[in-house]
Design a protein around this motif. Structure first.
Motif, PDB file in Angstrom:
ATOM      1  N   ALA A 225      29.307 -13.267 -20.831  1.00  0.00           N
ATOM      2  CA  ALA A 225      29.639 -12.411 -21.859  1.00  0.00           C
ATOM      3  C   ALA A 225      29.314 -13.014 -23.155  1.00  0.00           C
ATOM      4  O   ALA A 225      29.202 -12.190 -24.126  1.00  0.00           O
ATOM      5  CB  ALA A 225      31.179 -12.011 -21.775  1.00  0.00           C
ATOM      6  N   ALA A 226      29.249 -14.257 -23.506  1.00  0.00           N
ATOM      7  CA  ALA A 226      29.221 -14.923 -24.745  1.00  0.00           C
ATOM      8  C   ALA A 226      27.518 -14.856 -25.212  1.00  0.00           C
ATOM      9  O   ALA A 226      27.502 -15.119 -26.332  1.00  0.00           O
ATOM     10  CB  ALA A 226      29.600 -16.276 -24.593  1.00  0.00           C
ATOM     11  N   ALA A 227      26.689 -14.726 -24.118  1.00  0.00           N
ATOM     12  CA  ALA A 227      25.274 -14.689 -24.486  1.00  0.00           C
ATOM     13  C   ALA A 227      24.845 -13.777 -24.877  1.00  0.00           C
ATOM     14  O   ALA A 227      25.324 -12.505 -24.906  1.00  0.00           O
ATOM     15  CB  ALA A 227      24.565 -15.198 -23.382  1.00  0.00           C
ATOM     16  N   ARG A 228      23.785 -13.816 -26.185  1.00  0.00           N
ATOM     17  CA  ARG A 228      23.433 -12.496 -26.944  1.00  0.00           C
ATOM     18  C   ARG A 228      22.652 -11.829 -25.997  1.00  0.00           C
ATOM     19  O   ARG A 228      21.896 -12.301 -25.115  1.00  0.00           O
ATOM     20  CB  ARG A 228      22.383 -13.132 -27.943  1.00  0.00           C
ATOM     21  N   ARG A 229      22.667 -10.597 -26.137  1.00  0.00           N
ATOM     22  CA  ARG A 229      22.117  -9.570 -25.100  1.00  0.00           C
ATOM     23  C   ARG A 229      20.532  -9.558 -25.138  1.00  0.00           C
ATOM     24  O   ARG A 229      19.932  -9.862 -26.337  1.00  0.00           O
ATOM     25  CB  ARG A 229      22.533  -8.103 -25.505  1.00  0.00           C
ATOM     26  N   VAL A 230      20.029  -9.516 -23.950  1.00  0.00           N
ATOM     27  CA  VAL A 230      18.534  -9.497 -23.949  1.00  0.00           C
ATOM     28  C   VAL A 230      17.703 -10.802 -24.085  1.00  0.00           C
ATOM     29  O   VAL A 230      17.247 -11.403 -23.258  1.00  0.00           O
ATOM     30  CB  VAL A 230      17.577  -8.238 -24.673  1.00  0.00           C
ATOM     31  N   THR A 231      17.962 -11.471 -25.326  1.00  0.00           N
ATOM     32  CA  THR A 231      17.461 -12.842 -25.572  1.00  0.00           C
ATOM     33  C   THR A 231      18.249 -14.115 -25.289  1.00  0.00           C
ATOM     34  O   THR A 231      17.679 -14.978 -25.142  1.00  0.00           O
ATOM     35  CB  THR A 231      16.945 -12.734 -27.027  1.00  0.00           C
ATOM     36  N   GLY A 232      19.458 -13.939 -24.942  1.00  0.00           N
ATOM     37  CA  GLY A 232      20.113 -14.900 -24.717  1.00  0.00           C
ATOM     38  C   GLY A 232      19.909 -15.621 -23.277  1.00  0.00           C
ATOM     39  O   GLY A 232      19.458 -14.823 -22.379  1.00  0.00           O
ATOM     40  N   ARG A 233      20.013 -16.881 -23.273  1.00  0.00           N
ATOM     41  CA  ARG A 233      19.792 -17.619 -22.043  1.00  0.00           C
ATOM     42  C   ARG A 233      21.192 -18.388 -21.531  1.00  0.00           C
ATOM     43  O   ARG A 233      21.953 -19.098 -22.349  1.00  0.00           O
ATOM     44  CB  ARG A 233      18.810 -18.632 -22.269  1.00  0.00           C
ATOM     45  N   VAL A 234      21.268 -18.559 -20.288  1.00  0.00           N
ATOM     46  CA  VAL A 234      22.569 -19.128 -19.742  1.00  0.00           C
ATOM     47  C   VAL A 234      21.970 -20.089 -18.604  1.00  0.00           C
ATOM     48  O   VAL A 234      21.491 -19.673 -17.624  1.00  0.00           O
ATOM     49  CB  VAL A 234      23.579 -18.159 -19.162  1.00  0.00           C
ATOM     50  N   VAL A 235      21.935 -21.292 -18.808  1.00  0.00           N
ATOM     51  CA  VAL A 235      21.467 -22.242 -17.933  1.00  0.00           C
ATOM     52  C   VAL A 235      22.607 -22.871 -17.234  1.00  0.00           C
ATOM     53  O   VAL A 235      23.472 -23.498 -17.806  1.00  0.00           O
ATOM     54  CB  VAL A 235      20.697 -23.423 -18.682  1.00  0.00           C
ATOM     55  N   VAL A 236      22.755 -22.934 -15.978  1.00  0.00           N
ATOM     56  CA  VAL A 236      23.553 -23.213 -15.028  1.00  0.00           C
ATOM     57  C   VAL A 236      23.509 -24.289 -14.117  1.00  0.00           C
ATOM     58  O   VAL A 236      22.519 -24.640 -13.354  1.00  0.00           O
ATOM     59  CB  VAL A 236      24.199 -21.898 -13.855  1.00  0.00           C
ATOM     60  N   TYR A 237      24.153 -25.502 -14.468  1.00  0.00           N
ATOM     61  CA  TYR A 237      23.975 -26.757 -13.820  1.00  0.00           C
ATOM     62  C   TYR A 237      25.262 -27.349 -13.030  1.00  0.00           C
ATOM     63  O   TYR A 237      25.224 -28.587 -12.718  1.00  0.00           O
ATOM     64  CB  TYR A 237      23.369 -27.832 -14.660  1.00  0.00           C
ATOM     65  N   GLY A 238      26.480 -26.664 -12.966  1.00  0.00           N
ATOM     66  CA  GLY A 238      27.195 -27.120 -12.343  1.00  0.00           C
ATOM     67  C   GLY A 238      28.267 -25.773 -11.899  1.00  0.00           C
ATOM     68  O   GLY A 238      28.370 -24.912 -12.451  1.00  0.00           O
ATOM     69  N   HIS A 239      29.229 -26.159 -10.891  1.00  0.00           N
ATOM     70  CA  HIS A 239      30.346 -25.306 -10.675  1.00  0.00           C
ATOM     71  C   HIS A 239      31.872 -25.792 -10.434  1.00  0.00           C
ATOM     72  O   HIS A 239      32.173 -25.793  -9.161  1.00  0.00           O
ATOM     73  CB  HIS A 239      29.860 -24.210  -9.532  1.00  0.00           C
ATOM     74  N   ALA A 240      32.139 -26.874 -11.296  1.00  0.00           N
ATOM     75  CA  ALA A 240      33.230 -27.624 -11.051  1.00  0.00           C
ATOM     76  C   ALA A 240      34.446 -26.801 -10.704  1.00  0.00           C
ATOM     77  O   ALA A 240      35.311 -27.281 -10.195  1.00  0.00           O
ATOM     78  CB  ALA A 240      33.433 -28.559 -12.207  1.00  0.00           C
ATOM     79  N   GLY A 241      34.564 -25.662 -11.514  1.00  0.00           N
ATOM     80  CA  GLY A 241      35.802 -24.976 -11.422  1.00  0.00           C
ATOM     81  C   GLY A 241      35.622 -23.859 -10.419  1.00  0.00           C
ATOM     82  O   GLY A 241      36.534 -22.939 -10.253  1.00  0.00           O
TER      83      GLY A 241
END
Length: 324
Positions: A225-241
């Motif tokens: 939800a925090a990433a900018r629409r369309v151009t925003g990138r979310v890099v996921v490298y963990g799932h501690a939670g």
């Protein structure tokens, strides 16, 4: 030098958590196979993945019982068949099974030289923390100067590296951490530091161009939800939670963002040229003084169970190390 047949090591007896780590002095010294090196461990890095492995929640982790740990720095004492470009006596940093011990093997393709003049413990994090952060920021995250990057768990090893490099690359850095760790993150140059329980990240960031997500659970959805629409990138490298789900419907109607997965071990094994480029870029950052020798909190190997318990409780800051 003569290599003994047994060694001091921390063995995980069950998958019931770090309280079942046991110090032993009769673990067999491993033998390097083809493409592997054996090192005399000078210092071993402690990572949240170690905590996950003690619970059996790290995918691909070893079954119990096993010698714990997977990051270390030290001197090469033996080479497996087919290893080139390395020699006995070289000081290296890398990953492999059984790092919480006096000796460990690691694949030769993921080792890097300990920078000249650095102690073994000062090099911890080079391959895992700094290479992960750099991969997330640049080749995968495509961060450009002037963009806004949101870094979760910013007081941890990868988080601190990401904040430091993102500022060097000219980004505006928004970081999350628990309140007691805010001063540590601000000292790294973060422009804004938020409570790690904050969920209204989009309103507070105005839409981040890049989000570095290592927490999982509810934080994963807050990151989308925090990433900018369309151009925003979310890099996921963990799932501690904990795990979180994302559907094709979510991507079409809720979160029109670019989601990128990152595991530095897989990157090193399947994209060796990219890994080599990351190492070269990190050497440049070291030469420029951006990446300075690490200052981990160093404990004796016997203290390992307590150190992992502290990390599990979220009460640690920065890099942690064990000395065998």
């Amino acid at each position: 030098m003569s290599i003994p047949t047994t060694m001091r090591a921390l063995r995980q007896a069950t998958l019931d958590g770090p309280h079942d780590l046991r110090l032993t002095d009769d673990a067999p010294v491993p033998v390097p196979g083809p493409g592997e090196v054996l090192i005399r461990v000078g210092a071993a890095g402690v990572n949240f993945a170690d905590v996950m492995q003690t619970h059996g929640t790290y995918q691909g982790g070893p079954p119990a019982p096993y010698v714990a740990g997977f990051e270390a720095a030290g001197a090469i004492v033996a080479l497996g068949a087919g290893v080139t470009g390395l020699a006995v006596g070289d000081r290296v940093i890398g990953t492999g099974p059984g790092a919480f011990a006096e000796y460990m093997v690691m694949p030769a393709h993921v080792v890097a030289p300990v920078p000249a003049g650095w102690a073994d413990e000062e090099a911890l994090g080079l391959v895992l923390n700094w290479a992960t952060a750099l991969a997330a920021l640049k080749p995968l995250g495509r961060l450009a100067a002037g963009e806004t990057v949101l870094v979760h768990a910013a007081a941890g090893g990868v988080g601190q590296a990401a904040v430091t490099m993102a500022k060097h690359f000219g980004a505006t850095v928004v970081a999350t951490a628990s309140p007691g760790k805010h001063d540590t993150v601000r000292a790294l140059g973060a422009d804004h530091v938020l409570d790690n329980r904050t969920t209204e990240l989009r309103r507070l960031t105005g839409g981040a161009d890049l989000v570095l997500e290592s927490v999982g659970g509810a934080c994963f959805h807050a990151s989308l939800a925090a990433a900018r629409r369309v151009t925003g990138r979310v890099v996921v490298y963990g799932h501690a939670g904990g795990e979180a789900t994302l559907t094709n419907r979510d991507l079409v109607f809720e979160h029109q963002v670019q989601v990128i997965g990152l595991h530095i071990g897989v990157l090193g094994a399947t994209a060796p040229q990219l890994f080599a480029e990351l190492m070269a870029d990190l050497a440049t950052l070291i030469a420029a003084g951006v990446y300075r020798p690490g200052r981990p909190t160093v404990w004796d190997l016997a203290d390992g169970p307590g150190v992992l318990a502290q990390m599990q409780a979220g009460s640690t800051v920065g890099k942690l190390a064990l000395r065998p």
